[in-house]
Design a protein around this motif. Structure first.
Motif, PDB file in Angstrom:
ATOM      1  N   VAL A   1       0.848  -1.193   0.000  1.00 31.88           N
ATOM      2  CA  VAL A   1       0.000   0.000   0.000  1.00 31.88           C
ATOM      3  C   VAL A   1       0.880   1.237   0.000  1.00 31.88           C
ATOM      4  N   VAL A   2       0.463   2.263  -0.748  1.00 33.68           N
ATOM      5  CA  VAL A   2       1.119   3.564  -0.698  1.00 33.68           C
ATOM      6  C   VAL A   2       0.092   4.588  -0.237  1.00 33.68           C
ATOM      7  N   MET A   3       0.451   5.348   0.792  1.00 32.65           N
ATOM      8  CA  MET A   3      -0.425   6.379   1.341  1.00 32.65           C
ATOM      9  C   MET A   3       0.315   7.711   1.298  1.00 32.65           C
ATOM     10  N   LEU A   4      -0.282   8.702   0.654  1.00 26.22           N
ATOM     11  CA  LEU A   4       0.320  10.030   0.517  1.00 26.22           C
ATOM     12  C   LEU A   4      -0.562  11.060   1.201  1.00 26.22           C
ATOM     13  N   ASP A   5       0.087  12.011   1.866  1.00 31.08           N
ATOM     14  CA  ASP A   5      -0.628  13.092   2.529  1.00 31.08           C
ATOM     15  C   ASP A   5       0.170  14.372   2.329  1.00 31.08           C
TER      16      ASP A   5
ATOM     17  N   TYR B   1      -4.138  10.254  -0.407  1.00 30.21           N
ATOM     18  CA  TYR B   1      -4.265   9.431  -1.606  1.00 30.21           C
ATOM     19  C   TYR B   1      -3.793   8.020  -1.269  1.00 30.21           C
ATOM     20  N   LEU B   2      -4.654   7.021  -1.551  1.00 35.23           N
ATOM     21  CA  LEU B   2      -4.353   5.633  -1.196  1.00 35.23           C
ATOM     22  C   LEU B   2      -4.414   4.757  -2.446  1.00 35.23           C
TER      23      LEU B   2
ATOM     24  N   ALA C   1      -1.776  -3.905   6.234  1.00 36.90           N
ATOM     25  CA  ALA C   1      -0.986  -3.169   5.236  1.00 36.90           C
ATOM     26  C   ALA C   1      -1.442  -1.718   5.141  1.00 36.90           C
ATOM     27  N   VAL C   2      -2.755  -1.504   5.171  1.00 37.73           N
ATOM     28  CA  VAL C   2      -3.293  -0.145   5.094  1.00 37.73           C
ATOM     29  C   VAL C   2      -2.952   0.631   6.353  1.00 37.73           C
TER      30      VAL C   2
END
Length: 352
Positions: free
Chosen positions: A170-174, A220-221, A288-289
């Motif tokens: 998972v890629v999480m952007l803020d 953004y996920l 993962a999230v």
């Protein structure tokens, strides 16, 4: 109901006017309702030629003598409008006296009904095309909400079975300082900026075979390894993360608003399913999230943080440096790494 079925019913509804007259003097023996409606009720002693003088007496005599059928198209104006009738006169034998059977078919009415049927057919075709276009719009909308494999299951069965995926990334952007930016900036400008950036992110995600799951405000996920298993899911999300930052750096060079982001990566199990009954949302839950969401908080602006368990999956393509052990809320202590771009230029995943 099909057009052919409607056509048959309408033609049956037209009716046929029928009159039976004596061959000797053309006086009426019988007439049905449509005949009475179109030509009026024959008076006592009135003959067929008295009521319909446009019939040819010689042709009627020929029918009586030869027995051949006499057909003609008549134009009659019973009221204000002119009606056209296909008329057929035939001799009926085998009775105590000879009689003529006269049939009238309302051609004007048939043509009107045919025109109505054509109009109805055109309307049905137009509505069918509009429904197809609406169906395509709905399909595109749902494909923006969920992966295609999930959409196909939903379209076929009407429900989506929650699926457990043992290994996904998972890629999480803020964005950094988004709250202050949104408070000081016109909302239309904020939305325009986010739409521009997220559209670019979507293209990057698609290039590397990942799935954008959702955006929440400025977050953004995206995931890799679901719904279709991918052996290189860890490197796929890492490539996306690096490209996200590279895109923002290049964009900041020419735009008045400068954007900086923190990115967290996570790897592990996840569950994916459609949530909701009336408003459908495809969402992902699981370790993962949670890891990606927690780790992006620990990243410096324009940096990528990942758990150490992803190190060996990334070390061949990326520069990896140890951050050390960090106490993460709800997860305890975890060894983290910092991920930056490698020397080689990654090749996007090709979809066929």
């Amino acid at each position: 109901m099909s057009i052919l079925a409607i056509n048959e019913q309408l033609l049956r509804a037209i009716g046929v006017g029928v009159a039976v007259v004596r061959a000797s003097d053309l006086s009426f023996v019988f007439y049905n309702g449509p005949f009475d409606e179109w030509f009026g009720t024959p008076a006592d002693g009135q003959t067929l030629l008295d009521l319909i003088p446009s019939l040819d007496p010689r042709e009627l005599d020929d029918v009586k003598q030869s027995g051949l059928r006499y057909t003609v198209e008549l134009q009659i104006k019973p009221k204000r409008r002119t009606l056209i009738f296909a008329t057929a006169v035939s001799l009926a034998n085998g009775l105590s006296e000879q009689v003529l059977v006269v049939e009238f078919q309302n051609i004007t009415r048939i043509r009107e009904l045919e025109s109505m049927i054509d109009s109805y057919s055109t309307m049905v075709e137009r509505n069918t095309r509009e429904l197809e276009r609406e169906k395509e719009r709905v399909e595109r909308l749902l494909l923006n909400l969920m992966p295609r494999a999930v959409y196909e299951e939903f379209k076929t069965f009407g429900v989506v079975t929650p699926q457990l995926y043992d290994q996904v990334s998972v890629v999480m952007l803020d964005f950094v300082g988004f709250t202050d930016f949104a408070a000081k900036t016109d909302p239309t400008v904020t939305l325009s900026e986010l739409n521009d950036i997220f559209t670019a992110f979507d293209r990057i995600v698609e290039q590397f075979g990942c799935e954008r799951i959702k955006t929440i405000g400025d977050a953004y996920l995206a995931v890799s390894g679901m719904p279709d298993a991918t052996p290189d899911h860890a490197t796929a999300v890492a490539h996306c993360a690096v490209r996200f930052l590279r895109y923002l750096e290049r964009r900041n060079e020419s735009h008045p608003h400068k954007w900086q982001a923190r990115i967290g990566l996570g790897m592990g199990a996840a569950v994916g399913s459609v949530v909701g009954i009336q408003k459908y949302v495809y969402d992902v839950f699981g370790p993962a999230v949670n890891i990606a969401s927690r780790l992006q908080v620990f990243a410096n602006p324009m940096h990528i943080v990942a758990p150490e368990e992803m190190k060996y999956a990334l070390i061949d393509e990326f520069q990896v440096s140890d951050i050390g052990r960090v106490d993460i809320k709800g997860m305890g202590e975890m060894d983290l790494i910092n991920v930056t771009s490698g020397l080689s230029v990654p090749q996007p995943v090709r979809r066929f």
